[in-house]
Scaffold this motif. Structure first.
Motif, PDB file in Angstrom:
ATOM      1  N   TYR A  14       0.858  -1.187   0.000  1.00  0.00           N
ATOM      2  CA  TYR A  14       0.000   0.000   0.000  1.00  0.00           C
ATOM      3  C   TYR A  14       0.895   1.238   0.000  1.00  0.00           C
ATOM      4  O   TYR A  14       1.954   1.233   0.630  1.00  0.00           O
ATOM      5  N   SER A  43      -1.483  -6.505  15.330  1.00  0.00           N
ATOM      6  CA  SER A  43      -2.259  -5.573  14.515  1.00  0.00           C
ATOM      7  C   SER A  43      -1.368  -5.023  13.401  1.00  0.00           C
ATOM      8  O   SER A  43      -0.217  -4.657  13.653  1.00  0.00           O
ATOM      9  N   GLY A  44      -1.891  -5.012  12.176  1.00  0.00           N
ATOM     10  CA  GLY A  44      -1.128  -4.494  11.040  1.00  0.00           C
ATOM     11  C   GLY A  44      -0.220  -5.515  10.394  1.00  0.00           C
ATOM     12  O   GLY A  44       0.535  -5.193   9.471  1.00  0.00           O
ATOM     13  N   SER A  45      -0.283  -6.779  10.835  1.00  0.00           N
ATOM     14  CA  SER A  45       0.634  -7.788  10.276  1.00  0.00           C
ATOM     15  C   SER A  45       0.157  -8.347   8.930  1.00  0.00           C
ATOM     16  O   SER A  45       0.871  -9.141   8.318  1.00  0.00           O
ATOM     17  N   GLY A  46      -1.046  -7.958   8.495  1.00  0.00           N
ATOM     18  CA  GLY A  46      -1.491  -8.354   7.158  1.00  0.00           C
ATOM     19  C   GLY A  46      -2.584  -9.417   7.141  1.00  0.00           C
ATOM     20  O   GLY A  46      -2.940  -9.927   6.069  1.00  0.00           O
ATOM     21  N   LYS A  47      -3.166  -9.718   8.295  1.00  0.00           N
ATOM     22  CA  LYS A  47      -4.154 -10.796   8.370  1.00  0.00           C
ATOM     23  C   LYS A  47      -5.393 -10.507   7.509  1.00  0.00           C
ATOM     24  O   LYS A  47      -5.817 -11.358   6.723  1.00  0.00           O
ATOM     25  N   SER A  48      -5.952  -9.312   7.667  1.00  0.00           N
ATOM     26  CA  SER A  48      -7.160  -8.988   6.889  1.00  0.00           C
ATOM     27  C   SER A  48      -6.833  -8.903   5.409  1.00  0.00           C
ATOM     28  O   SER A  48      -7.607  -9.360   4.559  1.00  0.00           O
ATOM     29  N   THR A  49      -5.674  -8.321   5.101  1.00  0.00           N
ATOM     30  CA  THR A  49      -5.272  -8.230   3.690  1.00  0.00           C
ATOM     31  C   THR A  49      -5.188  -9.629   3.084  1.00  0.00           C
ATOM     32  O   THR A  49      -5.670  -9.868   1.962  1.00  0.00           O
ATOM     33  N   HIS A 201      -7.291 -12.712  17.423  1.00  0.00           N
ATOM     34  CA  HIS A 201      -6.234 -12.241  18.329  1.00  0.00           C
ATOM     35  C   HIS A 201      -6.186 -13.080  19.593  1.00  0.00           C
ATOM     36  O   HIS A 201      -5.314 -12.907  20.432  1.00  0.00           O
TER      37      HIS A 201
HETATM   38  N1  LIG Z   1      -6.497   0.368   2.195  1.00  0.00           N
HETATM   39  C1  LIG Z   1      -5.297   0.535   2.785  1.00  0.00           C
HETATM   40  N2  LIG Z   1      -4.512   1.563   2.480  1.00  0.00           N
HETATM   41  C2  LIG Z   1      -3.285   1.735   3.032  1.00  0.00           C
HETATM   42  N3  LIG Z   1      -2.761   0.879   3.929  1.00  0.00           N
HETATM   43  C3  LIG Z   1      -3.488  -0.175   4.269  1.00  0.00           C
HETATM   44  C4  LIG Z   1      -4.795  -0.421   3.732  1.00  0.00           C
HETATM   45  N4  LIG Z   1      -5.286  -1.573   4.248  1.00  0.00           N
HETATM   46  C5  LIG Z   1      -4.324  -2.016   5.089  1.00  0.00           C
HETATM   47  N5  LIG Z   1      -3.252  -1.198   5.101  1.00  0.00           N
HETATM   48  C6  LIG Z   1      -2.005  -1.381   5.872  1.00  0.00           C
HETATM   49  O1  LIG Z   1      -1.518  -2.688   5.588  1.00  0.00           O
HETATM   50  C7  LIG Z   1      -1.026  -3.311   6.778  1.00  0.00           C
HETATM   51  C8  LIG Z   1      -1.772  -4.598   7.025  1.00  0.00           C
HETATM   52  O2  LIG Z   1      -3.125  -4.309   7.329  1.00  0.00           O
HETATM   53  P1  LIG Z   1      -4.189  -5.409   7.723  1.00  0.00           P
HETATM   54  O3  LIG Z   1      -5.509  -4.715   7.848  1.00  0.00           O
HETATM   55  O4  LIG Z   1      -4.101  -6.531   6.783  1.00  0.00           O
HETATM   56  O5  LIG Z   1      -3.647  -5.861   9.164  1.00  0.00           O
HETATM   57  P2  LIG Z   1      -4.298  -6.831  10.230  1.00  0.00           P
HETATM   58  O6  LIG Z   1      -3.253  -7.838  10.576  1.00  0.00           O
HETATM   59  O7  LIG Z   1      -5.613  -7.313   9.758  1.00  0.00           O
HETATM   60  O8  LIG Z   1      -4.488  -5.858  11.492  1.00  0.00           O
HETATM   61  P3  LIG Z   1      -5.634  -5.865  12.637  1.00  0.00           P
HETATM   62  O9  LIG Z   1      -5.261  -6.945  13.578  1.00  0.00           O
HETATM   63  O10 LIG Z   1      -5.482  -4.496  13.272  1.00  0.00           O
HETATM   64  O11 LIG Z   1      -6.966  -6.039  11.986  1.00  0.00           O
HETATM   65  C9  LIG Z   1      -1.201  -2.276   7.886  1.00  0.00           C
HETATM   66  O12 LIG Z   1       0.024  -1.610   8.072  1.00  0.00           O
HETATM   67  C10 LIG Z   1      -2.271  -1.346   7.360  1.00  0.00           C
HETATM   68  O13 LIG Z   1      -2.110  -0.043   7.886  1.00  0.00           O
END
Ligand SMILES: Nc1ncnc2c1ncn2[C@@H]1O[C@H](COP(=O)(O)OP(=O)(O)OP(=O)(O)O)[C@@H](O)[C@H]1O
Ligand SMILES: [Mg+2]
Length: 248
Positions: A14, A43-49, A201
């Motif tokens: 991103y 948090s932010g490790s990329g799980k949702s992505t 989590h």
């Molecule tokens: N649409 C976006 N635009 C810019 N950065 C993004 C976007 N979506 C996610 N990110 C960034 O990508 C990284 C991974 O995000 P992601 O949402 O996958 O994390 P996560 O592990 O699901 O976190 P959480 O536990 O907080 O839900 C983070 O640093 C986030 O800030």
């Protein structure tokens, strides 16, 4: 062992320049069919992505995702829509139910959109599994959080998807409602052979699953099979110690 989904060298970035964030950094992962897999990480490790890229809700920059033997990046938008509709179930942390529809109508919605009639036997089995037969005429606002999430799980299951992705399905629930939903997901795997991938989590939630995959900074850094809560907590504390060390 049959593989339900395969992730190969998946990368997603991103932003650009100084603001560039590698949300997924060369992730490879096989999801076994009929297993309950959890994905953990800070948090932010990329799980949702990762969940969104696997469920064809988002596109990676490079690498491949296969659902069964279908490779997502090779598919046209129409084919992806059909794949999402017919083969993938998704459960969101925030339930995402339609407030004006009853629980029963919410559950039947994906089939209605697809113009399909429910297979009565399967529909009844899903309703029995989620234990909501006497709540079907209620609107979401008349249901507890746990009941709403059970409706969302039923909605994800009713089209008999080959794989269900759930992004923190118990994140908004108290521990008892969370346990209801986790027991339900576990039963879907044990009784119906459903493949489920769940982000969480919570070490207690992850202990319901067959395998935990740990992400940090967009990479798979560890995994454990048949985990118990203590093992998971130990790996999590090892991971946070490594982060602390790196920060020093
Ligand atoms: N649409 C976006 N635009 C810019 N950065 C993004 C976007 N979506 C996610 N990110 C960034 O990508 C990284 C991974 O995000 P992601 O949402 O996958 O994390 P996560 O592990 O699901 O976190 P959480 O536990 O907080 O839900 C983070 O640093 C986030 O800030
Ligand atoms: Mg997330």
């Amino acid at each position: 062992m049959e593989i339900a989904a395969r992730v190969q060298n998946l990368t997603k970035t991103y932003g650009t320049g100084q603001a560039e964030i590698k949300a997924l950094d060369d992730v490879s992962l096989d999801i076994r069919a009929g297993q309950f897999t959890s994905v953990m990480g800070p948090s932010g490790s990329g799980k949702s992505t990762l969940m969104h890229c696997c469920a064809a809700l988002d596109k990676a920059d490079s690498g491949r995702v296969l659902i069964g033997d279908q490779e997502l990046s090779a598919m046209k938008d129409k084919e992806l829509t059909r794949l999402r509709r017919d083969q993938i179930g998704f459960v969101f942390q925030s339930f995402n139910l339609v407030p004006t529809l009853t629980a029963g109508e919410n559950i039947a919605l994906p089939l209605a959109i697809a113009g399909r009639k429910p297979e009565i036997e399967w529909y009844d089995a899903v309703i029995a599994t989620v234990d909501l037969a006497n709540r079907l005429s209620h609107k979401p606002s008349e249901l507890s959080g746990g009941q709403q999430q059970r409706v969302a799980v039923a909605r994800a299951l009713v089209s008999r998807p080959s794989i269900v992705f759930a992004d923190e399905p118990t994140g908004n629930l108290d521990s008892q409602s969370g346990a209801e939903v986790l027991n339900l997901l576990r039963r879907c795997v044990d009784d119906h052979g459903q493949t489920i991938v769940m982000v969480t989590h919570d070490p207690v939630a992850a202990a319901y699953t067959d395998r935990v995959v740990f992400l940090a900074d967009g990479r798979v850094v560890d995994e454990v099979a048949d985990p118990d809560r203590e093992q998971i907590i130990e790996i999590m504390s090892r991971m946070s110690a490594a982060v602390d060390e790196a920060a020093c």
